[in-house]
Design a protein around this motif. Structure first.
Motif, PDB file in Angstrom:
ATOM      1  N   LYS A  75      31.422  39.437  10.307  1.00 41.85           N
ATOM      2  CA  LYS A  75      31.077  39.164   8.910  1.00 41.85           C
ATOM      3  C   LYS A  75      32.313  39.009   8.032  1.00 41.85           C
ATOM      4  O   LYS A  75      32.201  38.611   6.866  1.00 41.85           O
ATOM      5  CB  LYS A  75      30.201  40.293   8.360  1.00 41.85           C
ATOM      6  CG  LYS A  75      28.873  40.468   9.084  1.00 41.85           C
ATOM      7  CD  LYS A  75      28.122  41.691   8.569  1.00 41.85           C
ATOM      8  CE  LYS A  75      26.832  41.931   9.329  1.00 41.85           C
ATOM      9  NZ  LYS A  75      26.135  43.168   8.869  1.00 41.85           N
ATOM     10  N   ARG A  76      33.466  39.323   8.552  1.00 41.46           N
ATOM     11  CA  ARG A  76      34.691  39.233   7.758  1.00 41.46           C
ATOM     12  C   ARG A  76      35.081  37.779   7.517  1.00 41.46           C
ATOM     13  O   ARG A  76      34.530  36.859   8.126  1.00 41.46           O
ATOM     14  CB  ARG A  76      35.823  39.989   8.455  1.00 41.46           C
ATOM     15  CG  ARG A  76      35.542  41.492   8.558  1.00 41.46           C
ATOM     16  CD  ARG A  76      36.675  42.247   9.202  1.00 41.46           C
ATOM     17  NE  ARG A  76      36.385  43.672   9.268  1.00 41.46           N
ATOM     18  CZ  ARG A  76      37.220  44.569   9.783  1.00 41.46           C
ATOM     19  NH1 ARG A  76      38.389  44.184  10.280  1.00 41.46           N
ATOM     20  NH2 ARG A  76      36.888  45.845   9.799  1.00 41.46           N
ATOM     21  N   SER A  77      36.040  37.549   6.645  1.00 44.89           N
ATOM     22  CA  SER A  77      36.425  36.193   6.267  1.00 44.89           C
ATOM     23  C   SER A  77      36.999  35.432   7.462  1.00 44.89           C
ATOM     24  O   SER A  77      37.524  36.030   8.417  1.00 44.89           O
ATOM     25  CB  SER A  77      37.469  36.230   5.154  1.00 44.89           C
ATOM     26  OG  SER A  77      38.713  36.724   5.652  1.00 44.89           O
ATOM     27  N   GLU A  78      36.914  34.120   7.400  1.00 44.91           N
ATOM     28  CA  GLU A  78      37.443  33.287   8.479  1.00 44.91           C
ATOM     29  C   GLU A  78      38.935  33.506   8.664  1.00 44.91           C
ATOM     30  O   GLU A  78      39.444  33.509   9.786  1.00 44.91           O
ATOM     31  CB  GLU A  78      37.153  31.811   8.184  1.00 44.91           C
ATOM     32  CG  GLU A  78      35.687  31.420   8.331  1.00 44.91           C
ATOM     33  CD  GLU A  78      35.476  29.920   8.204  1.00 44.91           C
ATOM     34  OE1 GLU A  78      36.479  29.175   8.319  1.00 44.91           O
ATOM     35  OE2 GLU A  78      34.329  29.500   7.997  1.00 44.91           O
ATOM     36  N   LEU A  79      39.653  33.698   7.555  1.00 41.57           N
ATOM     37  CA  LEU A  79      41.098  33.924   7.631  1.00 41.57           C
ATOM     38  C   LEU A  79      41.401  35.208   8.392  1.00 41.57           C
ATOM     39  O   LEU A  79      42.254  35.222   9.289  1.00 41.57           O
ATOM     40  CB  LEU A  79      41.700  33.988   6.226  1.00 41.57           C
ATOM     41  CG  LEU A  79      43.199  34.354   6.160  1.00 41.57           C
ATOM     42  CD1 LEU A  79      44.027  33.321   6.902  1.00 41.57           C
ATOM     43  CD2 LEU A  79      43.649  34.484   4.709  1.00 41.57           C
ATOM     44  N   GLU A  80      40.692  36.295   8.047  1.00 42.70           N
ATOM     45  CA  GLU A  80      40.956  37.563   8.734  1.00 42.70           C
ATOM     46  C   GLU A  80      40.575  37.483  10.206  1.00 42.70           C
ATOM     47  O   GLU A  80      41.288  38.012  11.066  1.00 42.70           O
ATOM     48  CB  GLU A  80      40.204  38.711   8.060  1.00 42.70           C
ATOM     49  CG  GLU A  80      40.538  40.067   8.668  1.00 42.70           C
ATOM     50  CD  GLU A  80      39.894  41.243   7.959  1.00 42.70           C
ATOM     51  OE1 GLU A  80      40.031  42.375   8.451  1.00 42.70           O
ATOM     52  OE2 GLU A  80      39.238  41.034   6.917  1.00 42.70           O
ATOM     53  N   LEU A  81      39.470  36.816  10.508  1.00 45.40           N
ATOM     54  CA  LEU A  81      39.064  36.663  11.908  1.00 45.40           C
ATOM     55  C   LEU A  81      40.118  35.894  12.695  1.00 45.40           C
ATOM     56  O   LEU A  81      40.486  36.289  13.811  1.00 45.40           O
ATOM     57  CB  LEU A  81      37.723  35.937  11.994  1.00 45.40           C
ATOM     58  CG  LEU A  81      36.490  36.695  11.484  1.00 45.40           C
ATOM     59  CD1 LEU A  81      35.254  35.820  11.597  1.00 45.40           C
ATOM     60  CD2 LEU A  81      36.295  37.997  12.250  1.00 45.40           C
TER      61      LEU A  81
END
Length: 250
Positions: A75-81
């Motif tokens: 569920k985290r942001s695409e950047l963090e993933l």
């Protein structure tokens, strides 16, 4: 003073857990409080992980399972993933050629749903798994794309498929059947101690079959994962030792 206290703790610990499972919590909160980006928080956490693995092996732990990435973390942001997956890939590549891994016979393996992870990352993890498959001195289990409920759900589907194919009868299902379908080709003993950092007091659905079923000791501590010290590890081991002693009174 830390070194003296470490020696004091070790001197009074008689029983070392065979298998420790760690929920590495607090990288993001640490980064926020320090005013740095989340990716830097994760990288600092990865540095702590490397130290903790050394400490655990030094005191005689045989298996350590690290909760690196849960199914809920998608569920985290695409950047963090993307930054997390890049970090996992980087560490997998480094482990494959790390002399310490091969010298100390350290096996590295992943626990989790490989079908929902990036294919290129899984390929890198499976390479280091293959290179270390026959090592038995110390085992590092990486819980990635892991969720306890999802794990049991996948095992249930696998067992139902075997019944449908006539490979097993319903009355033949036992604990061993479930374990074989939970951890295919992975040697995971029961968990003796769970450690969670970051001042969170819950086990977050982590290894329910091996931990809850074994009534493992649980040690919650305040430091964010990047600030976790050897003293914190030893305090957790001390808790296990005390519980073990109480349960084995003559």
């Amino acid at each position: 003073m830390d070194k003296l206290y470490e020696k004091h703790l070790l001197k009074n610990i008689r029983h070392i857990p065979r298998h420790i499972a760690i929920i590495q919590d607090g990288n993001r909160r640490f980064a926020k409080e320090m005013g740095i980006d989340v990716a830097s928080g994760h990288r600092l956490g990865a540095q702590t992980t490397e130290k903790v693995l050394d400490w655990a092996r030094e005191i005689g732990v045989r298996h350590i399972t690290l909760y690196c990435f849960s199914t809920e973390n998608f569920k985290r942001s695409e950047l963090e993933l993307r930054e997390l997956f890049d970090l996992f890939a980087e560490k997998a590549i480094a482990a494959a050629s790390d002399e310490r891994v091969h010298k100390n016979k350290i096996r590295i393996q992943m626990v989790g749903d490989r079908n929902i992870m990036p294919k290129d990352l899984i390929e890198k993890i499976e390479r280091v798994e293959e290179l270390t498959r026959n090592y038995t001195a110390f085992t590092i289990n990486l819980a990635i794309a892991y969720g306890g409920r999802n794990e049991i759900l996948c095992a249930t589907k696998s067992i139902l498929s075997s019944i449908h194919e006539g490979k097993i009868k319903p009355e033949e299902i036992d604990n061993k059947t479930i374990e074989e379908n939970l951890y295919r080709e992975i040697n995971l003993p029961e968990v003796d101690l769970i450690i969670r950092t970051g001042n969170e007091k819950r086990t977050s659905n982590f290894l329910p079959w091996l931990a809850n079923g074994n009534e493992s000791a649980v040690y919650f501590c305040a430091p964010y994962w990047p600030l976790f010290r050897k003293i914190d590890l030893l305090r957790g081991v001390r808790l296990y030792d005390q519980r073990f002693s109480e349960n084995h009174l003559p």
